[in-house]
Design an enzyme around this catalytic site. Sequence first.
Site, PDB file in Angstrom:
ATOM      1  N   HIS A 215      34.588  19.284  48.242  1.00 57.82           N
ATOM      2  CA  HIS A 215      33.834  20.400  47.659  1.00 57.82           C
ATOM      3  C   HIS A 215      33.297  19.996  46.297  1.00 57.82           C
ATOM      4  CE1 HIS A 215      37.150  22.026  50.121  1.00 57.82           C
ATOM      5  NE2 HIS A 215      36.155  22.654  50.683  1.00 57.82           N
ATOM      6  N   GLY A 399      32.006  34.677  41.435  1.00 65.72           N
ATOM      7  CA  GLY A 399      31.105  35.830  41.325  1.00 65.72           C
ATOM      8  C   GLY A 399      30.746  36.392  42.684  1.00 65.72           C
ATOM      9  N   ILE A 400      30.298  35.541  43.597  1.00 66.73           N
ATOM     10  CA  ILE A 400      29.905  36.075  44.911  1.00 66.73           C
ATOM     11  C   ILE A 400      31.121  36.568  45.690  1.00 66.73           C
ATOM     12  CG2 ILE A 400      27.653  35.027  45.398  1.00 66.73           C
ATOM     13  CD1 ILE A 400      29.098  32.776  46.826  1.00 66.73           C
ATOM     14  N   GLY A 401      32.264  35.936  45.488  1.00 64.95           N
ATOM     15  CA  GLY A 401      33.480  36.388  46.170  1.00 64.95           C
ATOM     16  C   GLY A 401      33.855  37.792  45.724  1.00 64.95           C
ATOM     17  N   THR A 441      40.654  32.324  47.184  1.00 64.74           N
ATOM     18  CA  THR A 441      41.947  32.650  46.601  1.00 64.74           C
ATOM     19  C   THR A 441      41.939  34.067  46.063  1.00 64.74           C
ATOM     20  OG1 THR A 441      42.058  30.369  45.870  1.00 64.74           O
ATOM     21  CG2 THR A 441      43.655  31.880  44.919  1.00 64.74           C
ATOM     22  N   SER A 442      40.906  34.391  45.302  1.00 67.66           N
ATOM     23  CA  SER A 442      40.916  35.699  44.651  1.00 67.66           C
ATOM     24  C   SER A 442      40.842  36.815  45.683  1.00 67.66           C
ATOM     25  CB  SER A 442      39.798  35.810  43.624  1.00 67.66           C
ATOM     26  OG  SER A 442      38.553  35.708  44.247  1.00 67.66           O
ATOM     27  N   GLY A 483      50.815  34.579  45.144  1.00 69.12           N
ATOM     28  CA  GLY A 483      50.223  33.363  44.586  1.00 69.12           C
ATOM     29  C   GLY A 483      51.177  32.500  43.786  1.00 69.12           C
ATOM     30  N   ARG A 540      42.152  26.128  42.535  1.00 70.15           N
ATOM     31  CA  ARG A 540      41.169  25.075  42.675  1.00 70.15           C
ATOM     32  C   ARG A 540      40.889  24.381  41.346  1.00 70.15           C
ATOM     33  NH1 ARG A 540      37.686  24.881  47.211  1.00 70.15           N
ATOM     34  NH2 ARG A 540      37.641  27.022  47.852  1.00 70.15           N
ATOM     35  N   GLY A 555      38.978  34.559  37.004  1.00 74.37           N
ATOM     36  CA  GLY A 555      39.750  35.617  37.667  1.00 74.37           C
ATOM     37  C   GLY A 555      40.366  36.584  36.664  1.00 74.37           C
TER      38      GLY A 555
HETATM   39  P1  ADP Z   1      38.720  29.983  44.932  1.00 74.43           P
HETATM   40  O1  ADP Z   1      39.612  29.399  43.870  1.00 74.43           O
HETATM   41  O2  ADP Z   1      39.337  29.947  46.282  1.00 74.43           O
HETATM   42  O3  ADP Z   1      37.328  29.430  44.853  1.00 74.43           O
HETATM   43  P2  ADP Z   1      37.828  32.310  43.445  1.00 74.43           P
HETATM   44  O4  ADP Z   1      36.872  31.396  42.763  1.00 74.43           O
HETATM   45  O5  ADP Z   1      37.268  33.563  44.010  1.00 74.43           O
HETATM   46  O6  ADP Z   1      38.641  31.564  44.580  1.00 74.43           O
HETATM   47  O7  ADP Z   1      38.956  32.754  42.422  1.00 74.43           O
HETATM   48  C1  ADP Z   1      39.425  31.918  41.425  1.00 74.43           C
HETATM   49  C2  ADP Z   1      40.415  32.706  40.592  1.00 74.43           C
HETATM   50  O8  ADP Z   1      41.561  32.995  41.376  1.00 74.43           O
HETATM   51  C3  ADP Z   1      40.945  31.957  39.414  1.00 74.43           C
HETATM   52  O9  ADP Z   1      40.066  32.078  38.313  1.00 74.43           O
HETATM   53  C4  ADP Z   1      42.287  32.603  39.156  1.00 74.43           C
HETATM   54  O10 ADP Z   1      42.188  33.699  38.268  1.00 74.43           O
HETATM   55  C5  ADP Z   1      42.658  33.163  40.506  1.00 74.43           C
HETATM   56  N1  ADP Z   1      43.798  32.439  41.062  1.00 74.43           N
HETATM   57  C6  ADP Z   1      43.850  31.178  41.503  1.00 74.43           C
HETATM   58  N2  ADP Z   1      45.088  30.871  41.941  1.00 74.43           N
HETATM   59  C7  ADP Z   1      45.856  31.986  41.732  1.00 74.43           C
HETATM   60  C8  ADP Z   1      47.236  32.322  41.948  1.00 74.43           C
HETATM   61  N3  ADP Z   1      48.075  31.437  42.477  1.00 74.43           N
HETATM   62  N4  ADP Z   1      47.649  33.559  41.607  1.00 74.43           N
HETATM   63  C9  ADP Z   1      46.805  34.457  41.049  1.00 74.43           C
HETATM   64  N5  ADP Z   1      45.501  34.192  40.833  1.00 74.43           N
HETATM   65  C10 ADP Z   1      45.028  32.985  41.167  1.00 74.43           C
HETATM   66 MG    MG Z   2      36.131  29.614  43.172  1.00 71.58          MG
END
Ligand code: ADP
Ligand code: MG
Length: 571
Positions: A215, A399-401, A441-442, A483, A540, A555
Site C-alpha cells: 500500500h 477522511g473517506i472512511g 481500522t477506524s 484495538g 498502519r 483518528g
Molecule cells: P486504517 O488505519 O485502516 O487506514 P483509518 O485511516 O480510517 O484506518 O483510521 C486510522 C486511525 O485509526 C488512526 O489515526 C488511529 O486514531 C485509529 N487507530 C488505529 N489503530 C487503533 C487502535 N488499535 N485502537 C484505536 N484506534 C486506532
Molecule cells: Mg488510513
Amino acid sequence: MTRLFNDPDDFAAEMTTGLAAASARWLRAVPGGVVRSTEADGPTVSLVVGGGSGHYPAFAGLVGPGLAHGAAMGNLFASPSTQQIHSVAAAADRGRGVLMSYGNYAGDVLNFDAAQARLRDAGVDCRTVVVTDDVSSAADPALRRGIAGDLCVFKVAGAACEAGHDLDGVERVARLANERTRSLGVAFDGCTLPGAGSPLFTVPDGRMAVGLGIHGEPGIDETDVPTAAGLAELLVRGLLAERPAGAGDRVVPILNGLGSVKYEELYVVYGAVHRLLGEAGLTVVDPEVGEFCTSFDMAGASLTLLWLDDAPGELERLWTAPCDTPAFRRGAVAGHHGTTAAPQDTAAGAPAAVLEGSPGSRACGARVAAAFDAVAAVLDAEADRLGRLDRVAGDGDHGIGMQRGGRAAREAAADAAARGAGAGTVLRHAADAWGDRAGGTSGAIWAALLDALGTALGDTGTPDTAAVAAAVRAAERAVAAAGGAAVGDKTMVDALVPFATVLDERVGAGEDLPVAWADAADAAGRAAEDTARLTARLGRARAHGERSVGTPDPGAVSFALVVRTAGEHLC
Ligand code: ADP
Ligand code: MG
C-alpha cells in the site's frame, strides 16, 4: 494510471460484479465478497481469506476447489468490514469449522477477529492464521505484514481442507506454512487508485525502494535501479539471510509482479533467481512466476520463498496438490460439482426488526439521530483535512472512511428512530452501519464504540446524566478491548480517554450534561492536538514511526470533532 472506471466510489463493487459474471464456474458473489459456486462431495473445513480490493488475484481470484472457499472483499486497499467477513464466512461454512487467513494489517485483524467472535458465538468453530511473510516490515516475525506469501499459506491450508483434515489439522499446516514463508519486495514506482489525481506514493526516477509495502508503506532502503541479475541477487541474498528455523534444502520460489512489470521482465529476473538458489545448495521445487498479489498499477516485484523439508513431505504435498481457481490452477481436482443453491441469506437481508423503546428512550433516540445528522455533515466538510492528516503517516483514507461511516450511521439512525427505536437500538443500528460501510481500522473501532454506548444506554427509561457518563466509560472499555491501544500510542484513544475522564469528573461534581459534555469535548480537542508530539506506535502509521511527529493523529482529531458536534444536539 488506472484509466478504466465509472464512478470511482463504485469501483470495488463493480469489479466484484464483473469478476463473478466472468468466473461463475468457480465462484459467486455474496454480500461482502465471493464464495465457491461448487460443492465438495463431502463436508470439509472452509478456508476464508480476504482483505482490501486492489490486489488481484488476491483475494477473490483464489477461490475454488483445492484453495479458498470464500474471500471477503473490502474497498480499495481497505479492510473488509466485520459484517462482510462474517457474511462470507457464514456462506462458506460447511459444518466442519472455518479457518480465516489474511495478511497481518491492523484493520484486517480487528475486523476478522470481530467476525470470528460472532461465528464462535453462533457455535461455529473458527480459527485464524495471519500471514506475516514480508521480512522488511518488522524485525519481529510476529509483527510482519503479509504480501505475496499469502498464496503459500492459503494454498497449503486449502489443500489440507481438500484432503479432509479437521480444523486442528488445517490450522497446524497453515501455521507451519506461514513460519516457512518469507518475502521481500521492491518498487520502482507507485500506484494510482481509480479517480485519484496523483499516485498514492512515488519513487524517484531511476531509483528503487527496497522493502516497500503493497500500500506504499515505506521501505527499508533505496538504491539505483539495478540490472535484472542485480535485482535477483538482492532478493535472494535478502531472503537467504532470513532462512526460517527447521527449514530443509528444498524451496518453492514465487516471483511476483506487483502490477505493471511485464512477465518477460519477470522471467529474465527468475532465470538469475533460479541459478542463485542452486548455487546456494538449494533444490528448487515447483516454482511460480506471475502476478499473485498486486497493488494496482504499482511497478515492482517481490520474491517469496516457501521453505520445505529436506525430503518431499507434508508441506510439499499440500503445495503441489491440485487446485482450480480463476487465477491459480494445477492438475485436476476431483470430487466437486456445480451447485445451483442460492447464496445463503446473510448480512444483507431485510432490515433488522426494531423493538420500540420507552417514551423517554425514544425521545433520546431522536436526539441521537439528530446528532448523527450533524456529525455526518461535519465529516463531509472535514473529509479532505482528515485524509491529509492520514496521508502523513498512514494511507490517506481516514477522511473517506469517516465520511462513509458517518453517512451510513446517519441513515441507519434516522431509520431506527423513525420506527420508534429507543436510544440503545438507534446507536446499535448506527454502529452496524458505520462498521459495515466505513471499513478500515477506524470503522471497526467506531462500530465497537457506538455498539457499547447503545448497549449501555438500552431502550428503557430516560438515560440521565450519570447513565450517559457510564455509557461513555463502557465505550472506552470496548475500544480498548477491540484495538488494544493505550494512551500515548497515538490513536483516537488519546482523545477518548480524556473525554470520558472529564465527563465523569464533571458529572460527578454535579454539572449538567450540556456543560459537562462541552468541557469533555474541549479536553478531547486539546488532547487530539497534543498527539502531534507523539510517535505512532499502533495501526498502519506504526511502520512510518517518526514521520508522524508534528502531525496530530487523524483518528484523535476526528473523534474530537464528532463529540463536539454530537454534544450540540444531544444535550
Ligand atoms: P486504517 O488505519 O485502516 O487506514 P483509518 O485511516 O480510517 O484506518 O483510521 C486510522 C486511525 O485509526 C488512526 O489515526 C488511529 O486514531 C485509529 N487507530 C488505529 N489503530 C487503533 C487502535 N488499535 N485502537 C484505536 N484506534 C486506532
Ligand atoms: Mg488510513
